[in-house]
Write an enzyme that holds these catalytic residues in place. Structure first.
Site, mmCIF file in Angstrom:
data_model
loop_
_atom_site.group_PDB
_atom_site.id
_atom_site.type_symbol
_atom_site.label_atom_id
_atom_site.label_comp_id
_atom_site.label_asym_id
_atom_site.label_seq_id
_atom_site.Cartn_x
_atom_site.Cartn_y
_atom_site.Cartn_z
ATOM 1 N N TYR A 167 0.847 -1.192 0.000
ATOM 2 C CA TYR A 167 0.000 0.000 0.000
ATOM 3 C C TYR A 167 0.893 1.257 0.000
ATOM 4 O O TYR A 167 2.114 1.153 -0.118
ATOM 5 C CB TYR A 167 -0.961 -0.045 1.191
ATOM 6 C CG TYR A 167 -1.953 -1.196 1.060
ATOM 7 C CD1 TYR A 167 -3.038 -1.108 0.189
ATOM 8 C CD2 TYR A 167 -1.776 -2.391 1.755
ATOM 9 C CE1 TYR A 167 -3.929 -2.161 0.032
ATOM 10 C CE2 TYR A 167 -2.660 -3.458 1.603
ATOM 11 C CZ TYR A 167 -3.732 -3.331 0.746
ATOM 12 O OH TYR A 167 -4.601 -4.379 0.570
ATOM 13 N N ARG A 313 -5.315 -14.961 12.353
ATOM 14 C CA ARG A 313 -6.282 -16.023 12.049
ATOM 15 C C ARG A 313 -6.517 -16.948 13.243
ATOM 16 O O ARG A 313 -7.637 -17.433 13.445
ATOM 17 C CB ARG A 313 -5.804 -16.804 10.817
ATOM 18 C CG ARG A 313 -5.919 -15.977 9.545
ATOM 19 C CD ARG A 313 -5.235 -16.642 8.380
ATOM 20 N NE ARG A 313 -3.792 -16.702 8.561
ATOM 21 C CZ ARG A 313 -2.959 -17.356 7.761
ATOM 22 N NH1 ARG A 313 -3.446 -17.990 6.721
ATOM 23 N NH2 ARG A 313 -1.662 -17.348 7.982
ATOM 24 N N CYS A 336 -6.968 -22.597 14.005
ATOM 25 C CA CYS A 336 -7.048 -22.125 12.624
ATOM 26 C C CYS A 336 -6.337 -23.152 11.756
ATOM 27 O O CYS A 336 -5.262 -23.637 12.110
ATOM 28 C CB CYS A 336 -6.347 -20.775 12.522
ATOM 29 S SG CYS A 336 -5.962 -20.313 10.837
ATOM 30 N N CYS A 339 -6.806 -22.145 6.109
ATOM 31 C CA CYS A 339 -7.465 -22.395 4.814
ATOM 32 C C CYS A 339 -7.668 -21.094 4.036
ATOM 33 O O CYS A 339 -7.939 -21.110 2.839
ATOM 34 C CB CYS A 339 -8.809 -23.078 5.039
ATOM 35 S SG CYS A 339 -10.010 -22.044 5.924
ATOM 36 N N CYS A 342 -11.280 -17.007 5.363
ATOM 37 C CA CYS A 342 -11.595 -15.713 5.992
ATOM 38 C C CYS A 342 -11.164 -14.561 5.107
ATOM 39 O O CYS A 342 -11.731 -13.487 5.169
ATOM 40 C CB CYS A 342 -10.935 -15.591 7.356
ATOM 41 S SG CYS A 342 -9.177 -15.938 7.329
ATOM 42 N N CYS A 353 -15.399 -17.519 8.959
ATOM 43 C CA CYS A 353 -14.312 -18.447 9.268
ATOM 44 C C CYS A 353 -14.817 -19.872 9.145
ATOM 45 O O CYS A 353 -15.928 -20.188 9.577
ATOM 46 C CB CYS A 353 -13.812 -18.184 10.688
ATOM 47 S SG CYS A 353 -12.678 -19.435 11.307
ATOM 48 N N ALA A 384 -21.082 -30.780 9.405
ATOM 49 C CA ALA A 384 -22.387 -30.184 9.728
ATOM 50 C C ALA A 384 -23.007 -30.899 10.931
ATOM 51 O O ALA A 384 -23.512 -30.255 11.861
ATOM 52 C CB ALA A 384 -23.307 -30.260 8.513
ATOM 53 N N LYS A 421 -1.921 -30.776 3.909
ATOM 54 C CA LYS A 421 -3.239 -30.435 4.448
ATOM 55 C C LYS A 421 -3.575 -31.164 5.746
ATOM 56 O O LYS A 421 -4.721 -31.161 6.183
ATOM 57 C CB LYS A 421 -4.323 -30.703 3.401
ATOM 58 C CG LYS A 421 -4.294 -29.702 2.265
ATOM 59 C CD LYS A 421 -5.499 -29.804 1.382
ATOM 60 C CE LYS A 421 -6.747 -29.246 2.019
ATOM 61 N NZ LYS A 421 -7.950 -29.497 1.229
HETATM 62 FE FE1 SF4 Z 1 -8.130 -19.819 9.886
HETATM 63 FE FE2 SF4 Z 1 -9.525 -20.639 7.790
HETATM 64 FE FE3 SF4 Z 1 -10.741 -19.527 9.906
HETATM 65 FE FE4 SF4 Z 1 -9.273 -18.040 8.316
HETATM 66 S S1 SF4 Z 1 -11.135 -19.130 7.755
HETATM 67 S S2 SF4 Z 1 -9.245 -18.034 10.531
HETATM 68 S S3 SF4 Z 1 -7.656 -19.411 7.759
HETATM 69 S S4 SF4 Z 1 -9.637 -21.455 9.845
#
Ligand code: SF4
Length: 634
Positions: A167, A313, A336, A339, A342, A353, A384, A421
């Site tokens: 930026y 995250r 977290c 992935c 977010c 998230c 789910a 992963k």
């Molecule tokens: Fe972490 Fe995925 Fe949640 Fe973002 S969406 S905070 S990367 S688990």
């Protein structure tokens, strides 16, 4: 975790621990103002024990008005900001805000004209930004410092300059973007002059004792950009100007995925840059970049590589992360999984998230005790179903979860199979451990047929039976031929040379899985591009790796027929061709919701719901949200 929980002094600000939440784009503001959602989001994290939170970018100039990002360019923003800082302080955390200007990376934002140090666009696809005049730079020095004065009036403990990620301030620091021949360009000292002047003016207007942090790149990760040596020179200039903290990140739009390193990047990927900078200066250094593993964070501090650990995250996923670490409740942490949903999925809407459906909706999703606890049967132990069971049990319902396999996790178990992963599996670990803690009755290896479902005696039935590979034809290919990518990820042998049909996420990840096992992989995709269903950060790294692994990819190519003995008929550039010699043909597309049980019982007098992939095959984030919402409703 002695280091993580030791206090630290930054200028006049004393932090109770070394955990910082760095700025994230939460898109929770309304008309540039602090909204109730902003308050709820940050208060939850303050309660969770974080030492310092640095708020989402505060815009310093009215040329960049945004509804969903906070404004600090006028005094009218102060009262609402003050309400927020009071709440955060009352909940035990310190709070700062980052001041930002889009610079040359704001194209596409309504009404905004990109500006920069030089008329050099960040990408060859972009229009060059307008070069700022010296008069404009001087006005911006005032804008930043006036904003800092407002920030102090609003009760913030610190202000941070957004001088990273490409930026405006970052572009002045970078030789790639700044080719000025006046006092604001040339060597690292001259390129740092703009930021230096802002720091000095902030100290004049907001007070010598008001802490100023500068967030800079340890590397731009592009040719001709800031490199680690330049970053050290810059940090020295900023320290000499009065900066109280240097916060280290990396990447610019031209190397975008480096800014938010996804799951396939190493833990603590920016630590080497922070360590070098720390050796070159005397003020504290914070570092971000996949550091939500408590042991890794503690090690970075203990080895003196940084003074503060910035975790964004990890705190989106679990606001109580610091308290859980402090109480050594490691098994309770909702980790977290990097992935990047977010970021990748939030370009227009408020933050979401994958693992924490409450993020950005803290008040609305508060877990309330059920007015009259009931018996709840959940059919299906994928994401789910597990999330439904977890929340329903927390609300006081008697929950029984039926899963036809011997373990819970469903399709998500396959998501954790491709290379890099494995951390995705942590979500299932968390949810299944909660089943035990919350007293959910688990009936594993028990498939519930429609007939059995009709006989369930519970008050409520939630059908979360997921999806399976399609058995109806698609793309003109008979699904009876070939095998599905899910079978491959479950370990089915495929021989030495394979053809994968479908270049979405499943196809690409299956390809990488097989390439790592020494297979020869050819992939066809009928669209012009692969990875069309993936977030841009994740796609960037994966496609780069696949290229280095020597995959053969054919886009705009359609498989018309699968014939016996590893032969296919394909259409490419309007020509039909026959390809042969494959040991396996793998379909990486086409899944079908499993809704038969719901169809049979939906009209029964019981309360019956269908959620997740059983309702519509989609993404994990949607399955989790379905479970979270239905469990709050019953
Ligand atoms: Fe972490 Fe995925 Fe949640 Fe973002 S969406 S905070 S990367 S688990």
């Amino acid at each position: 975790m002695k280091q993580l929980f030791s206090p630290i002094q930054i200028g006049k600000m004393r932090l109770k621990n070394r955990l910082v939440m760095p700025p994230i784009v939460d898109r929770l503001a309304v008309n540039g103002m602090v909204s109730d959602a902003v308050k709820d989001f940050y208060v939850a994290r303050a309660r969770g024990g974080v030492g310092l939170m640095v708020l989402t970018p505060g815009l310093v100039d009215r040329s960049m008005t945004s509804s969903v990002l906070l404004g600090v360019y006028e005094d009218r923003f102060i009262p609402k900001l003050k309400e927020l800082t009071d709440l955060v302080h009352a909940n035990g955390a310190s709070i700062g805000i980052e001041l930002m200007h889009f610079g040359r990376q704001g194209a596409g934002i309504k009404g905004y004209v990109p500006v920069g140090p030089s008329p050099i666009p960040w990408s060859s696809h972009e229009e060059p930004p307008r070069e700022l005049t010296i008069g404009e730079i001087e006005r911006l020095v005032d804008n930043f410092s006036d904003a800092a004065r407002r920030v102090r009036q609003a009760g913030f403990d610190m202000v941070e300059l957004h001088a990273c990620h490409g930026y405006l301030l970052s572009s002045f620091l970078s030789p790639n973007a700044n080719q000025r021949c006046d006092k604001y360009g040339g060597d690292p000292e001259k390129r740092a002059r703009f930021v230096v002047e802002i720091i000095r003016r902030i100290k004049e207007k907001a007070g010598e004792d008001f802490p100023v942090s500068c967030r800079i790149n340890g590397t731009d990760n592009i040719p001709g950009g800031v490199d680690p040596e330049m970053a050290i020179s810059t940090a020295r200039c900023l320290e000499a100007a009065g900066a109280d903290l240097i916060s280290v990140s990396a990447g610019v739009f031209g190397s975008f995925p480096v800014i938010i390193p996804p799951y396939d990047q190493p833990m603590g990927c920016n630590v080497p840059y922070a360590e070098k900078i720390k050796k070159g200066i005397g003020i504290p250094v914070a570092v971000a970049g996949r550091l939500n593993d408590p042991a890794k964070a503690e090690e970075v501090l203990a080895c003196g590589k940084a003074d503060l650990i910035a975790v964004a995250r990890g705190l989106i996923a679990d606001p109580d992360l610091p308290n859980k670490i402090f109480n050594t409740a490691f098994g309770q942490i909702r980790r977290c999984i990097a992935c990047n949903a977010c970021f990748d999925l939030n370009e227009r809407g408020p933050i979401r998230c994958t693992v924490n459906p409450e993020a950005g909706r803290e008040n609305e999703m508060k877990i309330q005790p059920a007015p009259s606890p009931r018996s709840v049967s959940v059919i299906g132990g994928g994401l789910a179903g597990l999330e439904t069971a977890r929340v329903a049990a927390m609300r006081g319902h008697q929950v029984c979860l039926y899963e036809k396999e011997k373990q819970v996790g469903g399709q998500w178990l396959l998501a954790a199979v491709p290379p890099n992963k494995q951390d995705h599996g942590r979500l299932v670990d968390f949810l299944s451990s909660q089943m035990e803690i919350l007293g959910v009755q688990l009936k594993l290896g028990q498939e519930i047929t429609a007939e059995m479902a009709k006989k369930l005696t519970s008050d409520v039935v939630v059908v979360a039976t997921g999806a399976r590979p399609s058995v109806s034809g698609s793309n003109g290919v008979n699904p009876a031929e070939g095998i599905h990518a899910w079978d491959v990820l479950q370990g089915q042998d495929v021989g030495g040379r394979v053809l994968i049909i479908g270049g979405g996420m499943t196809g690409l990840e299956t390809a990488e899985y097989l390439l790592y096992r020494g297979k020869q992989v050819v992939l066809v995709e009928q669209r012009k591009h692969v990875g069309y269903d993936m977030g841009r950060t994740v796609r960037w790294h994966l496609t780069k790796r696949l290229k280095s692994l020597k995959i053969e990819i054919f886009t705009s190519t359609t498989v018309k027929d699968i014939k016996p003995h590893g032969t296919v008929s394909v259409v490419r550039e309007e020509q039909t061709e026959t390809w042969s010699g494959f040991d396996a043909i793998i379909r990486a597309y086409g899944v079908q919701s499993q809704s038969a049980v719901f169809t049979e019982i939906k009209d029964s007098p019981k309360e019956v719901y269908i959620i997740g992939d059983a309702a519509r095959a989609g993404m994990a984030i949607d399955a989790m949200r379905d479970g979270a919402e239905i469990a709050r409703k019953i």
